[in-house]
Write a protein that holds these residues in place. Sequence first.
Motif, PDB file in Angstrom:
ATOM      1  N   TRP A  95       0.830  -1.207   0.000  1.00 43.20           N
ATOM      2  CA  TRP A  95       0.000   0.000   0.000  1.00 43.20           C
ATOM      3  C   TRP A  95       0.869   1.263   0.000  1.00 43.20           C
ATOM      4  O   TRP A  95       0.602   2.231  -0.725  1.00 43.20           O
ATOM      5  N   ALA A  96       1.942   1.251   0.782  1.00 43.03           N
ATOM      6  CA  ALA A  96       2.846   2.404   0.810  1.00 43.03           C
ATOM      7  C   ALA A  96       3.506   2.613  -0.552  1.00 43.03           C
ATOM      8  O   ALA A  96       3.665   3.748  -1.021  1.00 43.03           O
ATOM      9  N   SER A  97       3.904   1.524  -1.222  1.00 43.55           N
ATOM     10  CA  SER A  97       4.525   1.647  -2.545  1.00 43.55           C
ATOM     11  C   SER A  97       3.546   2.233  -3.550  1.00 43.55           C
ATOM     12  O   SER A  97       3.898   3.100  -4.359  1.00 43.55           O
ATOM     13  N   ALA A  98       2.291   1.750  -3.522  1.00 45.67           N
ATOM     14  CA  ALA A  98       1.290   2.258  -4.456  1.00 45.67           C
ATOM     15  C   ALA A  98       1.013   3.739  -4.210  1.00 45.67           C
ATOM     16  O   ALA A  98       0.899   4.539  -5.146  1.00 45.67           O
ATOM     17  N   LEU A  99       0.917   4.132  -2.928  1.00 44.50           N
ATOM     18  CA  LEU A  99       0.663   5.537  -2.614  1.00 44.50           C
ATOM     19  C   LEU A  99       1.836   6.412  -3.054  1.00 44.50           C
ATOM     20  O   LEU A  99       1.644   7.503  -3.616  1.00 44.50           O
ATOM     21  N   SER A 100       3.064   5.927  -2.824  1.00 44.01           N
ATOM     22  CA  SER A 100       4.241   6.694  -3.243  1.00 44.01           C
ATOM     23  C   SER A 100       4.285   6.848  -4.754  1.00 44.01           C
ATOM     24  O   SER A 100       4.604   7.923  -5.278  1.00 44.01           O
ATOM     25  N   ALA A 101       3.985   5.772  -5.487  1.00 45.14           N
ATOM     26  CA  ALA A 101       3.979   5.850  -6.942  1.00 45.14           C
ATOM     27  C   ALA A 101       2.927   6.836  -7.438  1.00 45.14           C
ATOM     28  O   ALA A 101       3.147   7.590  -8.396  1.00 45.14           O
ATOM     29  N   LEU A 102       1.756   6.844  -6.757  1.00 48.06           N
ATOM     30  CA  LEU A 102       0.693   7.773  -7.153  1.00 48.06           C
ATOM     31  C   LEU A 102       1.126   9.226  -6.944  1.00 48.06           C
ATOM     32  O   LEU A 102       0.945  10.082  -7.824  1.00 48.06           O
ATOM     33  N   ILE A 103       1.743   9.511  -5.803  1.00 43.88           N
ATOM     34  CA  ILE A 103       2.193  10.879  -5.532  1.00 43.88           C
ATOM     35  C   ILE A 103       3.291  11.288  -6.515  1.00 43.88           C
ATOM     36  O   ILE A 103       3.300  12.404  -7.054  1.00 43.88           O
ATOM     37  N   ALA A 104       4.232  10.347  -6.778  1.00 47.20           N
ATOM     38  CA  ALA A 104       5.289  10.657  -7.737  1.00 47.20           C
ATOM     39  C   ALA A 104       4.718  10.904  -9.128  1.00 47.20           C
ATOM     40  O   ALA A 104       5.175  11.789  -9.858  1.00 47.20           O
ATOM     41  N   GLY A 105       3.721  10.106  -9.507  1.00 45.69           N
ATOM     42  CA  GLY A 105       3.094  10.315 -10.820  1.00 45.69           C
ATOM     43  C   GLY A 105       2.414  11.664 -10.918  1.00 45.69           C
ATOM     44  O   GLY A 105       2.495  12.343 -11.956  1.00 45.69           O
ATOM     45  N   LEU A 106       1.743  12.090  -9.829  1.00 45.99           N
ATOM     46  CA  LEU A 106       1.083  13.397  -9.831  1.00 45.99           C
ATOM     47  C   LEU A 106       2.108  14.531  -9.945  1.00 45.99           C
ATOM     48  O   LEU A 106       1.900  15.505 -10.682  1.00 45.99           O
ATOM     49  N   MET A 107       3.230  14.388  -9.231  1.00 43.68           N
ATOM     50  CA  MET A 107       4.270  15.417  -9.330  1.00 43.68           C
ATOM     51  C   MET A 107       4.883  15.445 -10.724  1.00 43.68           C
ATOM     52  O   MET A 107       5.151  16.509 -11.275  1.00 43.68           O
ATOM     53  N   ALA A 108       5.106  14.251 -11.299  1.00 42.15           N
ATOM     54  CA  ALA A 108       5.639  14.200 -12.660  1.00 42.15           C
ATOM     55  C   ALA A 108       4.662  14.827 -13.646  1.00 42.15           C
ATOM     56  O   ALA A 108       5.063  15.530 -14.586  1.00 42.15           O
ATOM     57  N   LEU A 109       3.365  14.592 -13.439  1.00 37.31           N
ATOM     58  CA  LEU A 109       2.355  15.204 -14.301  1.00 37.31           C
ATOM     59  C   LEU A 109       2.383  16.725 -14.194  1.00 37.31           C
ATOM     60  O   LEU A 109       2.292  17.435 -15.208  1.00 37.31           O
TER      61      LEU A 109
END
Length: 496
Positions: free
Chosen positions: A163-177
């Motif tokens: 769950w922590a990995s998925a949340l981190s990936a989501l936040i990183a994706g939003l920042m990259a966007l």
Amino acid sequence: MRSLTLKLTLAFLLVGLVGAILVAVLVQQQTQTEFDRFRQGLGQDQGLAVSALGDYYRTKGSWAGVDGYLANSSLLSFSTRGMALLDANRVAVIGNRPLPTGQTAPPNALDNATPVVVNGQTVGYVLFDPRAAEGRGGGGGGPGGGPPGGPSPDVQFLQRVSWASALSALIAGLMALALGVLLARSLTRPIRELTTATKVMASGRFDQRVSVRSRDEIGELAASFNQMSADLERASQTRKQMTADLAHDLRTPLSILRGYTEGLRDGRVAGSPELYAVMHGEVEHLQRLVEDLRLLSLADAGELRLNRRPVDPRALLERTGLAYLVQAEQQGVALTVNAPDDLPSIYVDTDRMTQVLNNLVSNALRHTPHGTIALSAATEGNTVQLRVSDSGSGIDPEDLPFVFDRLYRVDKARQRTDDTSSGLGLAIAKAIVEAHGGTIAVESILGQGATFTITLPKAGDGVKDGTDGSAAHKRPTLSARVSEFRASAAHLRGVH
């Protein structure tokens, strides 16, 4: 940054690094938190295991059969993995990898051991191996420290880390966007400005300019657009001015012809040779103007036909010098030709290039009441340079960039000073020279004269001009040809 490729590469690298670092930091923090929670739960389970072992010894009075008891208990199966159970004499009742069953443990092994106390008496020792328990994970499905019927601690740990990995990936994706949107806007903004400006230019407004915000490819594109817009605006103004100038140059001879023809028709003017000569001169001027415009239109369309052949530059200059020698002497101007005998040939149309030189010399005579006019030639690399220099009035620095423009005259009043001037001579000279693959330039100091330089490529090595070196050295010089010309003229005057 000067390169858009480098800018995009660094931008994508920045987005990737930010995403990777963010995921790594968040996953590390969450993993540490969940692992600490897991170890805390495991410690509680180990305490329960020690208590259960004490109850077993209290009930049985010995450690016999304890291994089967632990294996059949779903509550104790996880927390006792990798555990070693010693009796009161430090003999391993249940062994593990470092301490086999039946072997006596060293005294220092009890430093990390948990005693099993029954009725105030130590009946055994428990040695837990957390690394073995962590390495084996999973299994069971029993509670193992969690609520009855819930997932085991190791399953809970994996779930929380995922769950922590998925949340981190989501936040990183939003920042990259977000970074991508900012980058895209910074790239598309000048392109949108260019698109808007080109649409306005398509409607005929050439005064459009865009901001140059960078020095990369898009910045170069914006700068090129601004230069193109300025050139088109100037060309449009030149075209309008040329139309007005043509109307002026055509109106003057037409008005003269109309006045005389109306006078002849009404009988107010009597015909005479002088009148007819004036009318004929105006017609010739119109004819020259039309022919000059036709030649320029052919040059613009790339259809100017050239009868090119190898020509000796010195002979070309001497031919021009002889043509204007008498006029120069009548004006008190010294006309000279200075060119070495070993000049390489140039591949040109003799008539067209003579037309260019005639135009330059006639202009020099027009602006040099007295002084000198020099025709010279020299080699410069793979080119031959022909120069026409004079010591006349020169050209104002403000007029120098425009002397080759069509119908441009230094005289702002734009009055015709003679019957042969059409205002197109230098424009035609430039068109002819460029049609030969050469260039023409002018240098001038006001009050000290001007120098026009024609640069032409040498004729190809395989081209023969029919003149060898010895013939070139035997060719009569300009002085000899001038003397011969004067002698012929004097002889003709004596005959008459």
